[in-house]
Design a protein around this motif. Structure first.
Motif, short mmCIF file in Angstrom:
data_model
loop_
_atom_site.label_atom_id
_atom_site.label_comp_id
_atom_site.label_asym_id
_atom_site.label_seq_id
_atom_site.Cartn_x
_atom_site.Cartn_y
_atom_site.Cartn_z
N TYR A 1 34.77 45.58 41.62
CA TYR A 1 35.91 45.66 40.71
C TYR A 1 37.06 44.76 41.17
O TYR A 1 38.15 44.81 40.64
CB TYR A 1 36.38 47.10 40.57
CG TYR A 1 35.27 48.02 40.12
CD1 TYR A 1 34.78 47.95 38.81
CD2 TYR A 1 34.69 48.92 41.00
CE1 TYR A 1 33.73 48.78 38.41
CE2 TYR A 1 33.65 49.74 40.59
CZ TYR A 1 33.17 49.66 39.30
OH TYR A 1 32.14 50.48 38.91
N THR B 1 36.07 41.57 48.37
CA THR B 1 36.42 42.65 47.45
C THR B 1 35.18 43.47 47.13
O THR B 1 34.06 43.12 47.51
CB THR B 1 36.99 42.09 46.12
OG1 THR B 1 35.93 41.48 45.39
CG2 THR B 1 38.11 41.09 46.36
N ASP B 2 35.39 44.57 46.38
CA ASP B 2 34.25 45.28 45.83
C ASP B 2 33.93 44.70 44.45
O ASP B 2 34.55 43.72 44.03
CB ASP B 2 34.53 46.79 45.77
CG ASP B 2 35.72 47.14 44.88
OD1 ASP B 2 36.13 46.30 44.05
OD2 ASP B 2 36.23 48.26 45.02
N ASN C 1 38.75 44.91 43.93
CA ASN C 1 39.78 45.57 44.73
C ASN C 1 39.79 44.90 46.10
O ASN C 1 38.75 44.77 46.75
CB ASN C 1 39.48 47.06 44.87
CG ASN C 1 39.57 47.77 43.53
OD1 ASN C 1 40.54 47.58 42.79
ND2 ASN C 1 38.55 48.57 43.21
N LEU C 2 40.96 44.46 46.54
CA LEU C 2 41.08 43.70 47.77
C LEU C 2 40.88 44.57 49.00
O LEU C 2 41.25 45.73 49.04
CB LEU C 2 42.46 43.03 47.85
CG LEU C 2 42.86 42.12 46.69
CD1 LEU C 2 44.26 41.58 46.91
CD2 LEU C 2 41.87 40.98 46.54
N SER C 3 40.30 43.96 50.03
CA SER C 3 40.16 44.64 51.32
C SER C 3 41.10 43.96 52.32
O SER C 3 41.76 42.97 51.99
CB SER C 3 38.72 44.53 51.82
OG SER C 3 38.44 43.22 52.25
N GLU D 1 38.34 34.84 41.07
CA GLU D 1 37.51 35.99 41.42
C GLU D 1 36.07 35.52 41.34
O GLU D 1 35.63 35.01 40.31
CB GLU D 1 37.75 37.15 40.46
CG GLU D 1 39.16 37.70 40.53
CD GLU D 1 39.42 38.77 39.48
OE1 GLU D 1 38.68 38.84 38.46
OE2 GLU D 1 40.37 39.54 39.67
#
Length: 181
Positions: free
Chosen positions: A99, A96-97, A101-103, A30
């Motif tokens: 946090y 991602t954002d 979170n996957l796009s 990440e």
């Protein structure tokens, strides 16, 4: 290896190895990229694999001569090594954002490096004791390495792997180091 004792003062040695090698690993990272001005924050998630493998071989010849005086000697060595095979990697990167979170927006690429290497190491050492506490030492060493192969970079575009000529190239690496001491 084999040691041949030519006489009480001269030894000739031969050695060699041959085999295969392989290595692999996977990563998940990440990433948060930013600059100190605070106007850029990029977040992404990265999954990658890496493998390498091939054949290797090496051989050496060593010669040692002991002079009449204890500790007075000359040593010569020639070593050759080589390998073939290649390396492969594949990476998938998703935006991602903050946090993580996957796009659905992702890029995927893979690389190949096929080729081998070969190298020579030549060494000559001379030792002459001056007295019990002092000795004169001199020598020469040469290291020569040649590596090459084709580096291929491919992007996944519309479920098809497409070679990216911007990053694809032929790799040539030559090194020649010589030293006297």
């Amino acid at each position: 290896g084999i040691d041949l004792y030519l006489n009480e003062r001269n030894t000739l040695s031969f050695g060699g190895r041959v085999g295969t090698f392989s290595f692999g690993m996977g990563t998940e990272t990440e990433n948060h990229e930013f600059n100190f001005l605070g106007d850029a924050n990029n977040y992404n998630f990265n999954v990658g694999t890496f493998t390498a493998g091939g054949d290797f071989f090496s051989g050496s010849v060593d010669f040692k001569h002991n002079f009449l005086k204890k500790g007075h000697e000359i040593l010569a060595s020639v070593h050759y090594s080589g390998r073939d095979g290649g390396r492969r990697s594949e990476t998938k990167e998703t935006v991602t954002d903050e946090y993580f979170n996957l796009s659905d927006d992702f890029s995927q690429f893979k690389t190949f490096l096929d080729g081998g290497s070969q190298g020579w190491r030549l060494k000559l050492d001379y030792v002459l004791p001056v007295n019990e506490k002092l000795k004169f030492e001199a020598g020469y060493q040469s290291r020569i390495r040649e590596m090459g192969g084709d580096y291929i970079y491919e992007d996944l575009i519309d479920n098809q792997w497409v070679q990216n000529d911007t990053f694809t190239n032929e790799m040539i690496f030559n090194r020649s180091i010589h030293s006297l001491y």
